[in-house]
Scaffold this active site. Structure first.
Site, short mmCIF file in Angstrom:
data_model
loop_
_atom_site.label_atom_id
_atom_site.label_comp_id
_atom_site.label_asym_id
_atom_site.label_seq_id
_atom_site.Cartn_x
_atom_site.Cartn_y
_atom_site.Cartn_z
N GLU A 95 -7.64 -5.25 -1.54
CA GLU A 95 -8.45 -6.09 -2.69
C GLU A 95 -8.28 -7.48 -2.04
OE1 GLU A 95 -8.86 -3.49 -6.04
OE2 GLU A 95 -9.53 -3.60 -3.39
N HIS B 67 0.58 -0.88 0.03
CA HIS B 67 -0.08 0.04 0.16
C HIS B 67 0.54 0.96 0.02
CE1 HIS B 67 -3.22 2.97 1.23
NE2 HIS B 67 -4.01 2.05 0.66
N1 ACO Z 1 4.77 -7.48 -4.73
C1 ACO Z 1 5.81 -7.53 -4.52
N2 ACO Z 1 6.32 -6.38 -4.25
C2 ACO Z 1 6.03 -5.43 -4.11
C3 ACO Z 1 4.60 -4.78 -4.07
C4 ACO Z 1 3.80 -6.17 -4.07
N3 ACO Z 1 1.97 -6.34 -4.15
N4 ACO Z 1 4.14 -3.53 -3.37
C5 ACO Z 1 5.36 -3.16 -3.12
N5 ACO Z 1 6.38 -3.88 -3.54
C6 ACO Z 1 7.89 -3.49 -3.12
C7 ACO Z 1 7.55 -2.34 -5.53
O1 ACO Z 1 8.28 -4.01 -6.27
C8 ACO Z 1 8.76 -1.66 -4.68
O2 ACO Z 1 10.51 -2.42 -4.55
P1 ACO Z 1 11.29 -1.95 -5.42
O3 ACO Z 1 11.58 -1.37 -4.06
O4 ACO Z 1 12.35 -2.60 -4.82
O5 ACO Z 1 11.52 -1.04 -6.50
C9 ACO Z 1 8.83 -1.52 -3.27
O6 ACO Z 1 7.91 -2.30 -2.56
C10 ACO Z 1 7.79 -0.38 -2.05
O7 ACO Z 1 6.86 -0.17 -3.91
P2 ACO Z 1 5.88 1.06 -4.03
O8 ACO Z 1 6.53 0.84 -5.83
O9 ACO Z 1 7.13 2.16 -3.28
O10 ACO Z 1 5.10 0.83 -3.66
P3 ACO Z 1 4.28 2.08 -3.36
O11 ACO Z 1 3.90 2.13 -2.87
O12 ACO Z 1 4.16 3.27 -4.73
O13 ACO Z 1 2.57 0.94 -4.76
C11 ACO Z 1 0.75 -0.10 -4.26
C12 ACO Z 1 1.15 0.66 -4.07
C13 ACO Z 1 0.79 0.31 -5.92
C14 ACO Z 1 -0.25 -0.66 -4.07
C15 ACO Z 1 1.87 -1.50 -4.41
O14 ACO Z 1 2.58 -2.05 -3.24
C16 ACO Z 1 1.58 -2.98 -5.54
O15 ACO Z 1 1.67 -2.49 -6.51
N6 ACO Z 1 0.32 -3.62 -4.96
C17 ACO Z 1 -0.23 -4.46 -5.94
C18 ACO Z 1 -1.49 -4.39 -6.86
C19 ACO Z 1 -2.54 -3.71 -5.84
O16 ACO Z 1 -2.15 -4.66 -4.86
N7 ACO Z 1 -3.08 -2.38 -5.46
C20 ACO Z 1 -4.10 -2.97 -5.07
C21 ACO Z 1 -4.13 -1.07 -3.64
S1 ACO Z 1 -4.75 -1.16 -2.72
C22 ACO Z 1 -6.17 0.25 -3.75
O17 ACO Z 1 -6.18 0.93 -4.43
C23 ACO Z 1 -7.76 0.18 -3.22
#
Ligand code: ACO
Length: 365
Positions: free
Chosen positions: A310, A257
């Site tokens: 989700e 998140h």
């Molecule tokens: N699976 C694997 N790795 C992840 C995940 C995940 N679900 N979420 C974050 N990471 C990793 C990223 O790859 C990143 O790694 P890096 O630093 O080596 O590049 C690190 O954790 C930080 O991630 P960010 O991109 O900074 O995460 P951000 O906070 O910007 O993104 C998001 C949040 C988009 C929800 C992300 O966690 C994600 O893509 N999750 C999967 C999709 C999802 O479940 N979406 C629903 C969100 S809830 C909603 O919108 C109602």
């Protein structure tokens, strides 16, 4: 020459506006709607009562409750909507396309003016209308009848499943829809506010926000989270699959998140509700969550990646009989209430949101 100041990637942590609608505390794992604990509302309040909290700033008393229900009921334009939805659904089969087209076509036919040209009462009417038509569009799109004598939640479930919902289904979907009405400056809400800041129509704000919601990194995740569960014959399949996905650089849908650095409170309540019903699918989801959190901590140490709303939203909607293709649109029933409130709040400030970008293209000759 534009004045530029670098900001964090994705605007993370940047405060871009004031809002009195919702507040998310990422470290504490709590969130509030106009000062009310949102999880508590999800456990105790009706969808319509919380909707009125968004529109009018307070929960209704007995008298207000029935007049608000009359207002949102009267604003649904059912016959007119049906013609549009049937046409778009026949052509595309997509509930999202039906929603986007209906906002555009129906608002134009009603002669709805840009937010910029409306007084506060006109903006309130527009906001109520734009959210009120969402369940109706989805009902027609699913081939069901929109009947809301016992509220939006029961009516939606009836329309998409073809049967009267039981007590648990009403309670679980109410909780889900109240939990997802709003959540700070999430991507779709921000999109709605950017559009509202131009003074555009409520229909434009809603359609733009829906576009943002459908992305898999935002509200498009639930069906993909279920796709993951489908792959697991039993719990032993989970860890190898997770490791392979992460090794391939893919994200686990339903985890992580942008704001929470602790468990997502929405996931906690939805897990509890899913557990009340129980079943092998829920057991598999819980095992998936435990394993994913452990492996993510190993692979992305210190990032605190937990299940987000989700994963269990998908499980609860599946338990309620909501088809996979209607999961993100069902999310939009709730979030459209938030988008509309944010559009009205933003439109009160006639300042266009217009940031800058750093140019990194070919040198300018
Ligand atoms: N699976 C694997 N790795 C992840 C995940 C995940 N679900 N979420 C974050 N990471 C990793 C990223 O790859 C990143 O790694 P890096 O630093 O080596 O590049 C690190 O954790 C930080 O991630 P960010 O991109 O900074 O995460 P951000 O906070 O910007 O993104 C998001 C949040 C988009 C929800 C992300 O966690 C994600 O893509 N999750 C999967 C999709 C999802 O479940 N979406 C629903 C969100 S809830 C909603 O919108 C109602």
């Amino acid at each position: 020459m534009e004045h530029t100041q670098p900001v964090p990637r994705g605007l993370a942590g940047v405060v871009v506006a004031d809002t009195a609608i919702s507040e998310v505390r990422g470290d504490a794992g709590t969130f509030h709607y106009r000062g009310h604990d949102a999880v508590e509302l999800a456990r105790t309040a009706s969808f319509e009562d919380v909707w009125q909290l968004f529109v009018d700033g307070h929960l209704p008393d007995e008298g207000e409750r029935s007049s608000f229900a009359d207002l949102v009921g009267a604003d649904r334009d059912e016959r007119e909507l049906r013609a549009v939805v049937d046409t778009v659904t026949r052509a595309t089969g997509s509930p999202e396309a039906a929603l986007t087209s209906t906002w555009a076509l129906a608002s134009a036919r009603r002669g709805m003016r840009p937010l910029y040209d409306l007084d506060p009462a006109g903006r309130r009417d527009a906001a109520v209308w734009a959210a009120a038509i969402v369940p109706v569009v989805l009902a027609h799109s699913a081939g069901g009848e929109p009947t809301y004598r016992d509220g939006v939640v029961a009516g939606h479930l009836r329309a998409v499943t073809g049967r009267d919902p039981g007590e648990w289904e009403r309670r679980a979907l109410t909780a889900y829809l109240v939990l997802t009405m709003d959540h700070g400056f999430n991507a779709s809400t921000f999109a709605a506010r950017v559009i509202a800041s131009t003074g555009a129509s409520i229909a434009g704000c809603m359609a733009g926000a829906l576009g943002a919601l459908t992305g898999p990194l935002h509200g498009g995740a639930p069906a993909r989270a279920l796709d993951a569960l489908d792959r697991f014959g039993d719990a032993a399949d989970i860890e190898p699959w997770i490791r392979a996905e992460l090794a391939a650089g893919r994200r686990l849908m339903g985890f992580g998140h942008a704001v929470y650095r602790t468990a997502d409170p929405r996931a906690r309540l939805l897990r509890e509700l899913a557990g009340e019903r129980g079943g092998t699918r829920v057991d598999l989801a819980v095992a998936y969550e435990r394993t994913a959190v452990r492996v993510l901590e190993e692979v992305k140490p210190g990032r605190a990646l937990h299940a987000n709303v989700e994963l269990y939203a998908a499980v609860v909607m599946e338990q309620c009989g909501v088809p996979r293709a209607l999961m993100t649109p069902t999310f939009a029933i709730a979030r459209s209430v938030g988008w509309a409130a944010h559009a009205v709040e933003q439109a009160a400030d006639p300042k266009i949101i217009r940031p800058s970008a750093r140019y990194v293209g070919p040198p300018v000759s």
